[in-house]
Scaffold this motif. Structure first.
Motif, PDB file in Angstrom:
ATOM      1  N   ARG A 519       0.128  -1.671   7.898  1.00 13.95           N
ATOM      2  CA  ARG A 519       0.543  -3.087   8.357  1.00 13.95           C
ATOM      3  C   ARG A 519       2.024  -3.193   8.332  1.00 13.95           C
ATOM      4  O   ARG A 519       2.742  -2.364   7.444  1.00 13.95           O
ATOM      5  CB  ARG A 519      -0.102  -4.146   7.376  1.00 13.95           C
ATOM      6  N   GLN A 520       2.485  -3.619   9.109  1.00 15.36           N
ATOM      7  CA  GLN A 520       4.058  -4.136   9.178  1.00 15.36           C
ATOM      8  C   GLN A 520       4.385  -5.351   8.374  1.00 15.36           C
ATOM      9  O   GLN A 520       3.878  -6.435   8.343  1.00 15.36           O
ATOM     10  CB  GLN A 520       4.476  -4.249  10.556  1.00 15.36           C
ATOM     11  N   TRP A 521       5.009  -5.256   7.218  1.00 13.63           N
ATOM     12  CA  TRP A 521       5.124  -6.311   6.249  1.00 13.63           C
ATOM     13  C   TRP A 521       6.542  -6.937   6.571  1.00 13.63           C
ATOM     14  O   TRP A 521       7.453  -6.312   7.028  1.00 13.63           O
ATOM     15  CB  TRP A 521       5.208  -5.821   4.957  1.00 13.63           C
ATOM     16  N   LEU A 522       6.723  -8.131   6.182  1.00 15.67           N
ATOM     17  CA  LEU A 522       7.911  -9.056   6.442  1.00 15.67           C
ATOM     18  C   LEU A 522       8.786  -8.911   5.167  1.00 15.67           C
ATOM     19  O   LEU A 522       8.016  -9.226   4.028  1.00 15.67           O
ATOM     20  CB  LEU A 522       7.519 -10.461   6.728  1.00 15.67           C
ATOM     21  N   ALA A 523       9.662  -8.149   5.283  1.00 21.26           N
ATOM     22  CA  ALA A 523      10.648  -8.024   4.130  1.00 21.26           C
ATOM     23  C   ALA A 523      11.580  -9.411   3.906  1.00 21.26           C
ATOM     24  O   ALA A 523      12.003  -9.875   5.005  1.00 21.26           O
ATOM     25  CB  ALA A 523      11.789  -6.783   4.532  1.00 21.26           C
ATOM     26  N   PRO A 524      11.501  -9.699   2.516  1.00 20.71           N
ATOM     27  CA  PRO A 524      12.522 -10.840   2.096  1.00 20.71           C
ATOM     28  C   PRO A 524      13.949 -10.691   2.513  1.00 20.71           C
ATOM     29  O   PRO A 524      14.372  -9.516   2.093  1.00 20.71           O
ATOM     30  CB  PRO A 524      11.798 -11.344   0.729  1.00 20.71           C
ATOM     31  N   GLN A 525      14.608 -11.517   2.835  1.00 14.99           N
ATOM     32  CA  GLN A 525      15.961 -11.542   3.020  1.00 14.99           C
ATOM     33  C   GLN A 525      16.458 -12.069   1.659  1.00 14.99           C
ATOM     34  O   GLN A 525      16.053 -13.176   1.191  1.00 14.99           O
ATOM     35  CB  GLN A 525      16.482 -12.417   4.203  1.00 14.99           C
ATOM     36  N   ILE A 526      17.488 -11.411   1.172  1.00 14.21           N
ATOM     37  CA  ILE A 526      18.039 -11.783  -0.084  1.00 14.21           C
ATOM     38  C   ILE A 526      19.382 -12.703   0.184  1.00 14.21           C
ATOM     39  O   ILE A 526      20.083 -12.134   0.727  1.00 14.21           O
ATOM     40  CB  ILE A 526      18.501 -10.866  -1.147  1.00 14.21           C
TER      41      ILE A 526
END
Length: 780
Positions: A519-526
């Motif tokens: 799956r392609q996961w949504l990386a959080p932006q810091i």
């Protein structure tokens, strides 16, 4: 499980949109077995050639031990007879580092490095704290409060110290006029007593003269309870921590259980509420095992122990002024390897002071080495200390500069700070020669955790690793390599190995399942949220579409982590991995989400932690109000449609948001929430709010139940009915308040088989289905 020697990808490469499997709520809330087991613990084999680690077995709570050559290859489960040859974690080495002792399955083992394993105990007792004696050959350990010694000469295990909370049967009886009268009048009674005394004295003399006899018990009286013991490696001294035997423990609660195997209603005993059971003060007793004598170590030498940091609150509450010495609790006790030096840590029961002191063994007194004081409260973390090789220099962690840093001190001299800066040092480990300290550090930004190193004499701090998300580490037996557990935002903890000299870490494991990796996961932006309330900036995780549609306003969801003192804005695998997936699902449905490390969170220093002293829920809410402004100004957030949710402390904060700022937050979900801090435990709550009797205004100011009349909007309360941390009663009491105030648009979802940490996927799904429906109905 597959291994990779090259760097692991944190997330799979982007797939064509049509190939992406749709993330469903059922999948996000499923049992985490589908993700793959994280590496839960890891340790070196004593020859330094292999990494041993534990993994949860799929579909079972059982943990298996695996082993893997650090040079590469496939991991193997340790089974059958191979378990008997396994080295264990936390070994203690002799001075020459040629042999080590450890505890495995409650028994003590010794291994000469490169040689066979020798089992020293096989008992029903649970042994602990093994180490080599001062002679470098014998081994000592404890079982309960008793201490034992094994000698390589005799190959015998024998008691070395047997403290007893009992009257000494050989001690002279207390004065009694009637007994004296009888002995004076009856020669036969007097003669029988003389015979008994002579037999006892002879038996004791024979015991002392005969080296084959076991140590005699040490009787400390029957008015105390033994809380802890620590024997010197040379077997000469024993430190005993005691507390009063008959002290009031406070009234506990009864928690009903409705869905039970028996089919009947049952009740479970649960903890006492804050202020109803303040911890009893400890005493410290020094026992001379050779002489068979003991003396209590006076605490008066600890600086500030007779002052009262709560004097003003005590006066306002109408209480009598404090007199005498404040009660303390004794924490760790650390002996030097030769048994010539010992240090103890004491912490005031009122949470305002922490002392490290050495013991003058000959003089029988405490000698202060360091005092840490805080007008709010001393941290739960950053309290490690110990001796460097040679037993002359102590090392310790302290927050006195505002951040946890590493210090050394020669008792009687001024402490030397080895690290400094607006970052935290934690979990130190020392090289075998004591020349270098290795520790976790977050120097680049508060959520970036690496292993750093600094010389014991001070100097440049060097970052050893470059993994961003080091969870913990262990030095190899020879001190040349690090065994690392590392993680990333969508990669649960894995193993890597790296030289302490630096270079690139070699990643050893990838335990993720194929379906999860596909799956392609949504990386959080810091991101850093500007504070309008004097907090500088607040670090946060932002979840949003890569491209925002021009002119569109997005409903905003604010997430609040639990525990209060916890960090969720970091580069590691989050405790809230389900919530991370839920946030992706929300983004796919048209929301923007912000997850903040509000004031009180871990990782940001002392002042950030103590900003909530006597006013929980107030600085944190200010940070969330700034978060809403940030989302509206920078990410097209819709100020008219803002929701908030979280569990435990996050549930408490969801209440504070809805009850204290109802014009900002339209809907919220409070999961397993604290509603009234007078009902929570003493250990956590008294640090921040003192006690309800002493500081009632702090409790009133900080408890959501005091603000319910302001509620409007839509509220979901969700709680496990057998929660033995935050009691289900908390939510029931708040529900009754909502009923009495005739409030609308709220619901209470109850989960009969859930404690504080939910275990069942069905409950996770039902809870987050309700949260999703709440936001879909109210924020769109």
């Amino acid at each position: 499980m597959r291994l990779r020697s090259a760097a692991l990808a944190l997330c799979v490469a982007a797939l064509p949109a049509a190939a992406q499997p749709t993330l469903t709520l059922d999948q996000a809330m499923a049992h985490p077995d589908w993700i793959g087991p994280p590496v839960e613990s890891a340790w070196w084999s004593l020859d330094g050639q292999r990494a041993n680690f534990t993994l949860k077995r799929e579909g079972s709570p059982v943990r298996d031990t695996w082993t893997l050559a650090v040079s590469g290859g496939e991991p193997a489960k340790v089974e059958g007879a191979a378990l008997a040859e396994l080295d264990a974690a936390n070994p203690r080495f002799d001075a020459a580092r040629r042999q080590a002792v450890f505890v495995r399955n409650g028994d003590v083992f010794l291994r000469v490095l490169g040689g066979p394993l020798l089992q020293l105990t096989r008992s029903a007792e649970t042994e602990a704290q093994p180490r080599f004696g001062a002679d470098g050959r014998s081994v000592v350990w404890r079982a309960g409060n008793d201490w034992f010694r094994w000698s390589p000469d005799t190959r015998l295990v024998q008691p070395a110290a047997l403290p007893r909370a009992e009257k000494d049967p050989a001690a002279a009886p207390e004065a009694d006029a009637l007994r004296d009268h009888q002995l004076r009048l009856s020669a036969q009674l007097a003669r029988e007593k003389a015979f008994r005394d002579a037999q006892r004295e002879n038996a004791e003399a024979q015991r002392k003269a005969d080296p084959t006899r076991a140590a005699a018990p040490v009787y400390l009286g029957d008015k105390i309870v033994i809380a802890d013991t620590a024997m010197s490696p040379d077997g000469r001294w024993l430190l005993v921590v005691t507390e009063p035997k008959d002290a009031a423990r406070g009234r506990g609660g009864k928690m009903p259980k409705y869905v039970t195997e028996s089919g009947y209603e049952e009740a479970e005993d649960v903890r006492v509420r804050v202020g109803r059971n303040p911890p009893q003060g400890h005493k410290l007793v020094l026992v001379d095992l050779a002489a068979g004598s003991s003396r209590e170590l006076a605490l008066a030498a600890l600086p500030g122990i007779s002052s009262d940091p709560l004097a003003d609150l005590r006066k306002a509450a109408g209480q009598e002024p404090f007199k005498g010495e404040r009660a303390v609790r004794i924490g760790d006790i650390a002996w030097s390897d030769d048994g010539g030096s010992v240090a103890v840590m004491a912490r005031a029961v009122d949470n305002k002071d922490r002392w490290i002191a050495t013991v003058d063994l000959a003089g029988g007194k405490l000698v202060p080495a360091h005092r840490l004081t805080d007008p709010a409260w001393i941290n739960w973390n950053f309290n490690e200390f110990g001796w460097l090789p040679g037993g002359r220099t102590l090392w310790f962690l302290s927050e006195e500069s505002g951040y946890s840093h590493l210090y050394t001190v020669v008792p009687g001299q001024r402490a030397n700070r080895l690290t400094s800066g607006r970052w935290e040092a934690s979990s130190p480990q020392w090289s075998p020669d004591g020349a270098t300290a290795y520790f976790l550090c977050n120097r680049a930004w508060p959520g970036d955790y690496e292993v750093c190193a600094v010389p014991s004499t001070g100097g440049e701090v060097r970052e050893v690793t470059a993994l961003d998300g080091v969870e913990d580490f262990t030095l190899s037996p020879d001190g040349t390599r690090l065994l690392l557990r590392w993680s990333a935002h969508h990669t649960p903890p894995q193993l890597a190995v790296q030289a302490v000299a630096g270079g690139e870490a070699v990643k050893l494991t990838d335990t993720r399942r194929d379906d999860y990796k596909a799956r392609q996961w949504l990386a959080p932006q810091i991101v850093q949220v500007p504070s309008t309330h004097g907090a500088g900036t607040v670090w946060a995780k932002l979840y949003r579409p890569e491209t925002l549609e021009p002119g569109r306003k997005y409903p905003v969801v604010m997430f609040v982590h639990g525990a209060g003192y916890l960090q969720n804005v970091h580069a590691r695998w989050p405790v809230y991995f389900r919530e991370q997936m839920f946030h992706q699902l929300l983004v796919e449905r048209g929301y923007v989400v912000l997850d903040m490390d509000f004031r009180a969170s871990e990782g940001y220093g002392r002042d950030w932690r103590t900003a909530i002293y006597q006013r929980m829920g107030h600085p944190e809410l200010e940070d969330y109000l700034d978060g809403v402004k940030y989302m509206v100004a920078e990410h097209q957030g819709d100020a008219a449609n803002v929701g908030i949710y979280g569990g435990s402390y996050g549930g408490f904060m969801s209440f504070m948001a809805l009850f204290r700022e109802p014009g900002v937050f339209k809907a919220g979900a409070a999961l397993r929430p604290v509603t009234d801090w007078t009902s929570y435990n003493h250990e956590y709550t008294s640090n921040i709010l003192n006690t309800p009797e002493l500081d009632p205004e702090a409790f009133k100011r900080s408890s959501p139940i005091e603000y319910v009349e302001n509620f409007r909007g839509h509220l979901l309360i969700s709680h496990g009915m057998i929660d033995d941390n935050v009691f289900y009663q908390d939510s029931v009491r708040l529900a009754q308040r909502l009923i009495e105030l005739r409030k609308h648009n709220w619901e209470l979802a109850s989960y009969p088989l859930e404690r504080h940490a939910y275990q069942h996927p069905e409950s996770w799904y039902d809870q987050y289905r309700r949260i999703l429906e709440l936001f879909e109905d109210d924020l769109k």
